[in-house]
Design a protein around this motif. Structure first.
Motif, mmCIF file in Angstrom:
data_model
loop_
_atom_site.group_PDB
_atom_site.id
_atom_site.type_symbol
_atom_site.label_atom_id
_atom_site.label_comp_id
_atom_site.label_asym_id
_atom_site.label_seq_id
_atom_site.Cartn_x
_atom_site.Cartn_y
_atom_site.Cartn_z
ATOM 1 N N MET A 28 8.543 -9.727 -3.259
ATOM 2 C CA MET A 28 8.306 -8.669 -2.272
ATOM 3 C C MET A 28 7.805 -7.432 -3.005
ATOM 4 S SD MET A 28 10.901 -7.117 0.573
ATOM 5 C CE MET A 28 12.175 -6.623 -0.572
ATOM 6 N N SER A 29 6.807 -6.785 -2.415
ATOM 7 C CA SER A 29 6.296 -5.544 -3.001
ATOM 8 C C SER A 29 5.948 -4.577 -1.895
ATOM 9 C CB SER A 29 5.058 -5.835 -3.856
ATOM 10 O OG SER A 29 4.022 -6.317 -3.023
ATOM 11 N N ILE A 30 5.866 -3.306 -2.253
ATOM 12 C CA ILE A 30 5.486 -2.308 -1.255
ATOM 13 C C ILE A 30 4.437 -1.380 -1.849
ATOM 14 C CG2 ILE A 30 7.300 -0.623 -1.827
ATOM 15 C CD1 ILE A 30 7.509 -0.442 1.392
ATOM 16 N N SER A 31 3.478 -0.991 -1.026
ATOM 17 C CA SER A 31 2.405 -0.155 -1.530
ATOM 18 C C SER A 31 1.936 0.807 -0.446
ATOM 19 C CB SER A 31 1.242 -1.040 -1.975
ATOM 20 O OG SER A 31 0.131 -0.245 -2.324
ATOM 21 N N PRO A 32 1.887 2.102 -0.705
ATOM 22 C CA PRO A 32 2.468 2.777 -1.878
ATOM 23 C C PRO A 32 3.972 2.905 -1.722
ATOM 24 C CG PRO A 32 1.494 4.361 -0.384
ATOM 25 C CD PRO A 32 1.212 3.020 0.206
ATOM 26 N N ASP A 33 4.642 3.249 -2.772
ATOM 27 C CA ASP A 33 6.108 3.361 -2.688
ATOM 28 C C ASP A 33 6.549 4.792 -2.422
ATOM 29 O OD1 ASP A 33 5.398 4.409 -5.049
ATOM 30 O OD2 ASP A 33 6.744 3.202 -6.291
ATOM 31 N N ARG A 34 5.592 5.718 -2.319
ATOM 32 C CA ARG A 34 5.909 7.110 -1.936
ATOM 33 C C ARG A 34 4.908 7.519 -0.845
ATOM 34 N NH1 ARG A 34 8.502 10.233 -5.999
ATOM 35 N NH2 ARG A 34 7.155 12.010 -5.598
ATOM 36 N N ILE A 35 5.436 7.858 0.302
ATOM 37 C CA ILE A 35 4.530 8.228 1.400
ATOM 38 C C ILE A 35 5.074 9.454 2.126
ATOM 39 C CG2 ILE A 35 3.609 5.909 1.849
ATOM 40 C CD1 ILE A 35 5.624 5.716 4.163
ATOM 41 N N GLY A 36 4.214 10.080 2.900
ATOM 42 C CA GLY A 36 4.631 11.192 3.751
ATOM 43 C C GLY A 36 5.263 10.655 5.025
ATOM 44 N N LEU A 37 5.882 11.555 5.752
ATOM 45 C CA LEU A 37 6.618 11.141 6.958
ATOM 46 C C LEU A 37 5.712 10.463 7.983
ATOM 47 C CD1 LEU A 37 9.263 11.110 8.506
ATOM 48 C CD2 LEU A 37 8.782 13.416 9.302
ATOM 49 N N TYR A 38 4.479 10.898 8.035
ATOM 50 C CA TYR A 38 3.582 10.332 9.037
ATOM 51 C C TYR A 38 2.647 9.284 8.453
ATOM 52 C CZ TYR A 38 5.348 14.201 11.745
ATOM 53 O OH TYR A 38 6.181 15.074 12.400
ATOM 54 N N ASP A 39 2.949 8.871 7.177
ATOM 55 C CA ASP A 39 2.111 7.853 6.540
ATOM 56 C C ASP A 39 2.689 6.470 6.775
ATOM 57 O OD1 ASP A 39 0.449 9.801 5.684
ATOM 58 O OD2 ASP A 39 1.437 10.040 3.720
ATOM 59 N N GLN A 40 1.945 5.496 6.299
ATOM 60 C CA GLN A 40 2.381 4.106 6.439
ATOM 61 C C GLN A 40 2.324 3.428 5.076
ATOM 62 O OE1 GLN A 40 -0.584 3.075 9.281
ATOM 63 N NE2 GLN A 40 0.800 3.255 11.027
ATOM 64 N N ALA A 41 3.209 2.474 4.903
ATOM 65 C CA ALA A 41 3.199 1.677 3.674
ATOM 66 C C ALA A 41 3.102 0.211 4.059
ATOM 67 C CB ALA A 41 4.471 1.934 2.875
#
Lengths: 601, 255
Positions: A28-41
Motif C-alpha cells: 500500500m502506498s499513498i501519494s502525496p503523503d502531505r496535502i492541504g485540507l481541500y486537496d486529494q491524495a
C-alpha cells in the motif's frame, strides 16, 4: 485401487497449491503523503499473486476521508514460465479535517493464509502549507519547467451580502493537443444558489510569456446564509499527450500519430468568501430577502368596466439580482374586489456576468360594486448591495370607473369569456365553492354495474321467468281448449289413481271391485289417450287398438291375460288369494308403462 | 335457515356489484382532513399534494376530486381544475358545488371557442341525464325491467285485464324505455366516448399528428374535447365547436 488416481492427483497438486499461496504479496502506498485540507491524495493498493483471480483485499478504516474509487488495473507477467498477476486498486482520498492520519495495513486472506501491507501516514495541513496538485502538475511538463494544462478559479468579490451575486470564473488553460473532450466537474457550492451564466468562452491568453488556449466557464452564485462559505475545487479531466523520455527520437512523428494520450486531472483551488448578513437597520417590515436592483411597474388592460367584469393588472419586476427569488408582491384582501391570480412568468437574462431578468405577475381584479374604485398600489422591498441600503418601490394606484352590469341573456357565458374580449364573471358567483370537509365514500375502482355479472343476473332471471310464464300459460290454454289433449295428458295420472284405488280394494279383500278398477284403469287410459268414450270399449276392441298401435305380441298377450283374469274374477264368486291380486296389480302397472311407449290412435 | 340464505344473497350481491364492503382507510381520512386544514391556511400546494396522495393510493370520490380541483384553481392550474371537476361530476352529477365551481373556473379560460353550436337533442338529453350517475341509471332501468316482467307475468298468469292494468302496463313500458334510452345515452357519452381536457397553458393543434404538420390554432388550458383516435404521441380530437385537430398527448389529460 480406485482411490489411487485421485490421491495421486491430490499429492501432485498439493505442493503447487501450497507454493501458489506462498507467492502472494500486498503493498500500500499513498501519494502525496502531505496535502492541504481541500486537496486529494491517491491511495494505491497492489496485490500480486500467481493466478488471475486474485481475492479482493480488506480495506482498513478510512472514515476520516471521503473515498472515491479510481478503478483497478491488472498486469499479468510471465517470468521463467511462471505467471504472475498484479492487481492495482486506486482510491482518491479527500480529508475531512486537518491532522496526521495513520492508515492501517490492508489485508488479504487466501485460504488459511493472511497477508498484510505496511501502514501509511497522510498528513493534512492548512491550505497553502502543502504541496498542491497544481504544483505537481507543473512538474509534469514537456519542458520540465512550465505547465501544459492547469485550472484556475476566481471570484469577482470576496466579501458579499447574503443573496448578492458572486461571479465564479473557472478557466482551463492548455498548450497541448487534447485527446479528449475536457470533462468539467463543477465545484461544490453548498450554501449557494447557483446558475450558469453565458455559454463557455474560448480564447487565447498569454501567461508567463506562453500562449495558452483558455476555456472559461462562468457561474453566478448567490449565498444563502451569512458566514465564511467555501467554494470547493473545480476539476477538469482530459487526455493529454504522454510524456516522452527521448526528445531526439527520430520516430517521434510516428509516436505522435499513435499517441492516444494519458488522462490528466487538474483542479482549482478552493475559494473562501465572507458573506455578510443583511443589515437590520432600515429593514422594511416583512422583507422577503430580495437583493439586487429592481424596478416595478404595473399596467392594466382597461379602466372602464362593468361590475363583475375582470380587469387584468400586470405587475412587472425587472432588474439585476436573483430574479428567481423575487417574491410576488403582497396583495391583501380588498372589499371592493375579488382577486385571482391569472398567471406568473419569469424571464431570466444574463447580461455578461450579471444575472437579472423580468418577473411578471398577472392578477385579475373583479369589481364587486359600481362607482370609482381604486386598486391600491403594491410595493416591492429590496436591498441594494451597491448603496448598502434598503429600498421600497410602489406602483401607482389604479383608478377604475366601474359601471353597473347590463345582463345580456342572448349569449351563453362560453362565448364571452376570454382575456381578449374581457372576462365577464358570473354575477352570482363570489368565488369557487369551498372545499368539502368530508371525503365521502372513498372507493377503490368500483366497476360499472353494466359490466358486472350482477347486471346480467338481474336482467336475465326476469327474462327467463317471463319465458316460463308464457310457456306455462300456453300449456294451460291448450289444456282448456283441447279436451282430447287434456284427456291425453291426464290419462296416465288417472290410470295411476285407479290402480292406487285398486290396491286399496285388494287390501280390503274386495276382489270384484279390485278387478273392476283394474279393468277401468286400462279402459279409461286408452279412452283418454284416444279421446273416445270408455263406455263403448270392450276387451276385444282394446286388444285391437293395441295391435293397431303396433304393440308387441308379449304385451298384447299380457293385456289379454289381465283382462281375462279381471273378467273371471268379476263374474265368478271364487275368492282370489292375496298374492294373486298383487301379481295382477304389478302386471297392470307394467302394462301401463308399456302403453306409454306405444303411440295409440 | 332464512337468515343464512339472506346473508348469502347479500354477500353475493355485494360481490357481484363489486362493492367495497370496507370503510374508508384511516390514513386516507386523516390525510384528507390535514389537507383541508392546509387549504384553510392557504397552503394550496401542500394541500393539493396530500389530496393527490389519496388519489394515487387508488381512492376516488367526488369530494376528493372536487377539493383537488379547488386546489388546482388556487394554484392557477386552470386545465387541471377543470379536469378534476369533471371527474368529480362523473362520480356525483347531482352536486351543485361541483357544477358551480366548474362553471366558475371555466370563466377564466384564456381561449374562447367560437361557433359552438348547441344541438337541442343533446342539450335535452344532457339535461335529463346529468343528475344521474351511470350506475344509478343502470339500477333504475334494471329494477324497472324486473317490475315490468313481474307485471307481465302476473297479467299472463292471472289473466288480468282492464283499463287500469293496461294503463299500468303502458306506463311501465314508457318508463322502462325512457330509462333504457337514458342509460344507453349516458353509457355512450360518458364511457364509450373518451373525453379529455387541455391541461397545458398552451397546446398547439395541428392538421396532422406532429408539429411538422400545419398549425391550426392554439388550444388553451380548460378546453374540453372528444378523442377520436390516437397516433404516435398525438390525439385526433374534436372540440366543442366541432373543430378537429391533432394535439400532443403531453398537453392533455383524459377525464
Amino acid at each position: 485401487m480406485r482411490l489411487k488416481i485421485p490421491v495421486l492427483v491430490l499429492l501432485v497438486l498439493l505442493p503447487v497449491a501450497i507454493s501458489a499461496q506462498d507467492d502472494y504479496s500486498i503493498s500500500m502506498s499513498i501519494s502525496p503523503d502531505r496535502i492541504g485540507l481541500y486537496d486529494q491524495a491517491t491511495l494505491i493498493i497492489t496485490v500480486t499473486g500467481p493466478q488471475q483471480n486474485i481475492p479482493e483485499p480488506n480495506l482498513p478504516n478510512l472514515s476520516m476521508f471521503e473515498v472515491y474509487s479510481k478503478g483497478t488495473s491488472t498486469n499479468i507477467s510471465f517470468v521463467n514460465g511462471k505467471v504472475t498477476s498484479s492487481l492495482k486498486y486506486q482510491y482518491l482520498l479527500q480529508p475531512k479535517r486537518k491532522g496526521s492520519f495513520v492508515i492501517k495495513p490492508v489485508t488479504l486472506v487466501v485460504g488459511r493464509n493472511r497477508y498484510s501491507s505496511d501502514e501509511v501516514t497522510l498528513t493534512v495541513m492548512d491550505q497553502g502549507q502543502a504541496t498542491s496538485p497544481e504544483a505537481m502538475n507543473q512538474s509534469r511538463t514537456s519542458s520540465g519547467s512550465r505547465r501544459e494544462v492547469f485550472l484556475t478559479a476566481e471570484v469577482d468579490k470576496k466579501k458579499v451580502y447574503v443573496n448578492q451575486q458572486v461571479t465564479l470564473r473557472v478557466k482551463f488553460y492548455h498548450t497541448v493537443r487534447l485527446f479528449s473532450q475536457p470533462e468539467y466537474a463543477a465545484p461544490q457550492t453548498t450554501d449557494f444558489w447557483t446558475d450558469m451564466l453565458e455559454p463557455q468562452r474560448t480564447y487565447y491568453e498569454t501567461v508567463d510569456g506562453r500562449q495558452y488556449k483558455v476555456i472559461e466557464i462562468n457561474s453566478a452564485l448567490f449565498p444563502t446564509r451569512s458566514g465564511e462559505l467555501t467554494i470547493g475545487r473545480a476539476q477538469v479531466t482530459v487526455s493529454v499527450p504522454a510524456p516522452r523520455k527521448r526528445r531526439n527520437d527520430p520516430f517521434s512523428a510516428f509516436n505522435n500519430f499513435f499517441d492516444r494520450g494519458v488522462p490528466e486531472t487538474v483542479r482549482s483551488n478552493p475559494i473562501t468568501i465572507e458573506v455578510l448578513p443583511l443589515p437590520s437597520a432600515g429593514k422594511p417590515k416583512g422583507f422577503s430577502g430580495t437583493v439586487g436592483k429592481f424596478s416595478l411597474k404595473s399596467t392594466h388592460d382597461k379602466s372602464t368596466v362593468e361590475v363583475n367584469e375582470a380587469v387584468t393588472v400586470t405587475y412587472k419586476i425587472s432588474g439585476t439580482g436573483n430574479i428567481k427569488m423575487v417574491a410576488e408582491p403582497e396583495i391583501g384582501e380588498l372589499d371592493d374586489f375579488r382577486i385571482y391570480r391569472a398567471s406568473s412568468s419569469e424571464k431570466i437574462s444574463k447580461l455578461g456576468e450579471i444575472m437579472g431578468g423580468t418577473k411578471i405577475f398577472e392578477e385579475v381584479y373583479i369589481p364587486r360594486r359600481s362607482g370609482q374604485l381604486t386598486i391600491p398600489p403594491v410595493s416591492l422591498d429590496f436591498f441594494n448591495p451597491k448603496t448598502k441600503k434598503y429600498r421600497t418601490l410602489k406602483t401607482k394606484p389604479i383608478v377604475l370607473n366601474v359601471k353597473q352590469a347590463e345582463v345580456d341573456d342572448d349569449y351563453g357565458s362560453a362565448v364571452r369569456f376570454g382575456p381578449a374580449s374581457g372576462r365577464v364573471i358570473d354575477p352570482n358567483a363570489r368565488d369557487i365553492g369551498y372545499i368539502k370537509s368530508t371525503p365521502g365514500k372513498l372507493e377503490k375502482g368500483k366497476p360499472l354495474l353494466l359490466v358486472t355479472p350482477l347486471y346480467l343476473v338481474m336482467n336475465g332471471i326476469p327474462a327467463l321467468l317471463l319465458i316460463a310464464v308464457i310457456i306455462g300459460s300456453r300449456y294451460r290454454e291448450k289444456l282448456a281448449s283441447d279436451i282430447g289433449y287434456a284427456r291425453s295428458r291426464a290419462a296416465r295420472k288417472m290410470a295411476r289413481k285407479r290402480l292406487a284405488a285398486a290396491r286399496k280394494l285388494a287390501g280390503a279383500g274386495k276382489a270384484d271391485a279390485f278387478y273392476a278398477e283394474i279393468r277401468q284403469a286400462l279402459f279409461s287410459y286408452v279412452a283418454d289417450k284416444l279421446n273416445i268414450s270408455p263406455h263403448g270399449l270392450t276387451g276385444d276392441k282394446l286388444i285391437g287398438i293395441f295391435e293397431d298401435a303396433g304393440a308387441g305380441d308379449e304385451d298384447i298377450e299380457n293385456a289379454r291375460e289381465i283382462l281375462r283374469q279381471a273378467d273371471f274374477a268379476q263374474y265368478s264368486s271364487a275368492r282370489l288369494p292375496q298374492e294373486k291380486t298383487s301379481e295382477v296389480l304389478i302386471e297392470a302397472e307394467k302394462f301401463l308403462v308399456k302403453l306409454e311407449s306405444v303411440k295409440l290412435g | 335457515m332464512g337468515k343464512s340464505v339472506l346473508f348469502i344473497i347479500v354477500v353475493f350481491i355485494m360481490i357481484m356489484a363489486g362493492g367495497d364492503v370496507s370503510g374508508n382507510d384511516v390514513n386516507a381520512d386523516s390525510l384528507f382532513n390535514s389537507a383541508g386544514v392546509k387549504y384553510e391556511n392557504r397552503q394550496y400546494a401542500s394541500a393539493l399534494s396530500d389530496y393527490l396522495k389519496i388519489g394515487q393510493s387508488g381512492y376516488k370520490s367526488a369530494p376528493l376530486y372536487y377539493n383537488i380541483g379547488n386546489c388546482y384553481f388556487k394554484e392557477s392550474e386552470l386545465g387541471y381544475a377543470v379536469l378534476y371537476y369533471l371527474r368529480a361530476q362523473r362520480l356525483d352529477p347531482t352536486d351543485d358545488d361541483i357544477s358551480g365551481n366548474l362553471e366558475f373556473v371555466r370563466q377564466f379560460m384564456p381561449v374562447t371557442l367560437e361557433g359552438v353550436k348547441i344541438n337541442p337533442f343533446i342539450t335535452f338529453m344532457d339535461s335529463i341525464v346529468s343528475p344521474f350517475t351511470l350506475n344509478r341509471l343502470a339500477w333504475i332501468s334494471s329494477i324497472l325491467f324486473i317490475l315490468f316482467v313481474l307485471f307481465l307475468c302476473a297479467v299472463i298468469y292471472f289473466q288480468f285485464d282492464g283499463i287500469f292494468v293496461r294503463s299500468v302496463g303502458y306506463i311501465l313500458v314508457i318508463v322502462l324505455l325512457v330509462s333504457s334510452v337514458m342509460t344507453t345515452y349516458k353509457y355512450r357519452t360518458d364511457y364509450m366516448t373518451v373525453r379529455g381536457v387541455v391541461v397545458a397553458a398552451e397546446a398547439g393543434v395541428y392538421s396532422g399528428p406532429g408539429e411538422d404538420h400545419d398549425f391550426e390554432f392554439n388550444g388553451a388550458a380548460g378546453l374540453i374535447f372528444e378523442i377520436e383516435r390516437a397516433e404516435g404521441g398525438y390525439y385526433l380530437v374534436i372540440f366543442e365547436n366541432k373543430r378537429k385537430g391533432w394535439i400532443n398527448k403531453e398537453n392533455v389529460e383524459i377525464i
